[in-house]
Write an enzyme that holds these catalytic residues in place. Sequence first.
Site, PDB file in Angstrom:
ATOM      1  N   LYS A 205     -36.607-113.561   0.302  1.00 36.26           N
ATOM      2  CA  LYS A 205     -35.812-113.147  -0.852  1.00 36.26           C
ATOM      3  C   LYS A 205     -35.610-114.329  -1.801  1.00 36.26           C
ATOM      4  O   LYS A 205     -35.822-114.230  -2.994  1.00 36.26           O
ATOM      5  CB  LYS A 205     -34.467-112.594  -0.362  1.00 36.26           C
ATOM      6  N   GLU A 211     -37.691-122.639   6.913  1.00 30.72           N
ATOM      7  CA  GLU A 211     -38.665-122.214   7.918  1.00 30.72           C
ATOM      8  C   GLU A 211     -39.860-121.537   7.252  1.00 30.72           C
ATOM      9  O   GLU A 211     -41.019-121.813   7.565  1.00 30.72           O
ATOM     10  CB  GLU A 211     -38.019-121.205   8.890  1.00 30.72           C
ATOM     11  N   GLY A 270     -30.598-109.263   2.653  1.00 26.23           N
ATOM     12  CA  GLY A 270     -31.749-109.556   3.510  1.00 26.23           C
ATOM     13  C   GLY A 270     -31.870-108.605   4.687  1.00 26.23           C
ATOM     14  O   GLY A 270     -32.943-108.067   4.971  1.00 26.23           O
ATOM     15  N   ARG A 271     -30.765-108.353   5.377  1.00 31.03           N
ATOM     16  CA  ARG A 271     -30.828-107.516   6.589  1.00 31.03           C
ATOM     17  C   ARG A 271     -30.929-106.023   6.264  1.00 31.03           C
ATOM     18  O   ARG A 271     -31.009-105.199   7.174  1.00 31.03           O
ATOM     19  CB  ARG A 271     -29.638-107.818   7.495  1.00 31.03           C
ATOM     20  N   GLU A 356     -24.497-110.327  11.642  1.00 33.16           N
ATOM     21  CA  GLU A 356     -24.446-111.060  10.371  1.00 33.16           C
ATOM     22  C   GLU A 356     -23.553-110.316   9.372  1.00 33.16           C
ATOM     23  O   GLU A 356     -22.952-110.920   8.493  1.00 33.16           O
ATOM     24  CB  GLU A 356     -25.864-111.249   9.793  1.00 33.16           C
ATOM     25  N   HIS A 387     -33.746-103.404  35.842  1.00 31.85           N
ATOM     26  CA  HIS A 387     -34.122-104.328  36.922  1.00 31.85           C
ATOM     27  C   HIS A 387     -33.701-105.754  36.593  1.00 31.85           C
ATOM     28  O   HIS A 387     -34.230-106.699  37.169  1.00 31.85           O
ATOM     29  CB  HIS A 387     -35.628-104.236  37.165  1.00 31.85           C
ATOM     30  N   LYS A 515     -27.318-125.070   8.261  1.00 32.04           N
ATOM     31  CA  LYS A 515     -28.452-125.436   7.394  1.00 32.04           C
ATOM     32  C   LYS A 515     -28.167-126.782   6.718  1.00 32.04           C
ATOM     33  O   LYS A 515     -29.034-127.651   6.674  1.00 32.04           O
ATOM     34  CB  LYS A 515     -28.643-124.387   6.291  1.00 32.04           C
TER      35      LYS A 515
HETATM   36  O1  F6P Z   1     -29.979-117.577   7.031  1.00 38.21           O
HETATM   37  C1  F6P Z   1     -29.655-116.237   6.905  1.00 38.21           C
HETATM   38  C2  F6P Z   1     -30.487-115.539   5.867  1.00 38.21           C
HETATM   39  O2  F6P Z   1     -30.004-115.799   4.603  1.00 38.21           O
HETATM   40  C3  F6P Z   1     -30.535-114.034   6.140  1.00 38.21           C
HETATM   41  O3  F6P Z   1     -29.457-113.366   5.663  1.00 38.21           O
HETATM   42  C4  F6P Z   1     -31.844-113.686   5.513  1.00 38.21           C
HETATM   43  O4  F6P Z   1     -32.279-112.438   5.946  1.00 38.21           O
HETATM   44  C5  F6P Z   1     -32.699-114.827   5.980  1.00 38.21           C
HETATM   45  O5  F6P Z   1     -31.844-115.952   5.920  1.00 38.21           O
HETATM   46  C6  F6P Z   1     -33.964-115.071   5.203  1.00 38.21           C
HETATM   47  O6  F6P Z   1     -33.734-115.350   3.855  1.00 38.21           O
HETATM   48  P1  F6P Z   1     -34.884-115.283   2.788  1.00 38.21           P
HETATM   49  O7  F6P Z   1     -35.426-113.905   2.762  1.00 38.21           O
HETATM   50  O8  F6P Z   1     -34.253-115.676   1.490  1.00 38.21           O
HETATM   51  O9  F6P Z   1     -35.963-116.263   3.190  1.00 38.21           O
END
Ligand code: F6P
Length: 562
Positions: A205, A211, A270-271, A356, A387, A515
Amino acid sequence: MRLTDRSTWKALQAHSREMGGVRILDLFAQDAQRAQAFSIEACGILLDYSKHPVSAETRRLLVALAQDASVPEQIAAMFDGRRINITENRAVLHTALRNRSQPPVMLDGEDVMPGIRAVLDRMRGMAERVRGGIARGCTGRPFTDLVNIGIGGSDLGPLMVTTALRPYGLPGLRAHFVSNVDGAHLAATLAGLDPETTLFIVSSKTFTTQETLINARSAREWLLTKLATIAPAKVLVEHHFAAVSTNLDATAEFGIIPERVFGFWDWVGGRYSLWSAIGLPIALAIGFEHFEELLSGAYEMDEHFRNTPLERNLPAMAALVGLWHIDFLGHPTHAVLPYAQDLMNFPAFLQQLDMESNGKRVDRSGTAADYPTGPVIWGAPGTNGQHAFFQHLHQGTLVTPADFIVAANAADDMPGHHDILLANCIAQTEALLRGKGEEEVRAELRARGMRAGEIERLTPHRVFPGNRPSNTIVLERLDPRSLGALIAFYEHKVFVQGAIWNINSFDQWGVELGKQLAGGVLEDLKAGKAGDGHDPSTKRLIQHVLDRQRKDKGTLEAEQER
Ligand code: F6P
């Protein structure tokens, strides 16, 4: 007025003292119609919530609390595009992404639907071109592998849905998901891939997530190195990269051509984003018509949610029963147990969706909540969990309310399997409810010819207390439509709980501090020295890692010299 000062809250507190010791089996004995009366069927989903310590009076009081907390008004505010995400001043309109009706959805005086439809059309085009072998890699070979690079909401939703709808996949087009900054994730994924036939989708987003950016850069490096002799870098990236983001400047800077960039909007959390262009890997993997079915299933649940009285409303009742456990009966965890291997990623998806959203400690006015909010969500597919951790569900000292999710019909033609799966799922809810008393255990052991002393010694270990609560959620079949409805069901359940707790379910400031601090630790690691300003444990850990790295380097150098 504070939530805990409301008379509806206090009434539930008083009622919980009466219900605390109730045996659910006695509630069944008192009401022959209980199984039906405490079930709701809508959108192809049956929710049986009769196996809870919930009476008609409990339900009445819970619904009164929801009314008192203006849940119906809050539902309308979300669908109407009001800025209910008050800490980011944003509307929350993921429901518009799957809106299948004609009337406009207005935000700030503008209809958002034409923009949504335009992106959907472009997604359809991309899916058809890739799946039909029209869009190809730079050497003219059709794509065989998609790699989605994203994390959190830009990973969990598409990963979960693509896995859940495995039978709808196109043979010869495999989908992979890389999320972890641990280089092992990307390395293991790339190891089996042919760069000439691999398409990367960078999903973020913000397009600033550490990452995702490092994974995307490393993937680009891999591609450029492997195909260095084939074409210039610009051409390779044009052919082999697409992006999904709201940050179009950053995608352009990465080198992704505008025709391969799919946008969305800040009012999609995002979620909650799998319904947007973040769903591109889903559309590529299962076909656009199935992606549309997923949207339709969610839309059906949206319509049910906004138009059905609370006591007959699937998400609202699941939310209220959950809240009853969390706030009044003292059960802060919630297990999600899909009896479907293809739903193996569903618990992880729900963890982000629920934890979240509702893992919040202050209400909308910033006042500390003096009541428990979001539960701990955990789980794994059945029958595997049986199990592993089911021992704890049956005989542990904590009571964990659980959702058992199962489809009446199998997705695969494997004779005999599905009935065994169903039998186990249903039997587990029965066992949790019924338990096994001392007398029953003794009789069983006597029948086996065991000696009296041995029976007395073993009986306590073999008793099941029972009275352990569960929902059973039955789909007709795990298909795109029912999965869409199931996901929307949980989204709205989380919404109702957050609405009653008076928290903002749509921000996630809690992820920021880690972060920020990671930036400082990274600088120390690069500088080779733990800086001041850390607590002693953290400082020592940084130093320990640096020492081990030096040792490793020294050992390597010594080996090389030998
Ligand atoms: O760190 C949490 C978060 O902001 C989530 O809410 C989001 O889904 C995820 O990181 C990834 O964010 P982006 O889509 O901006 O890379």
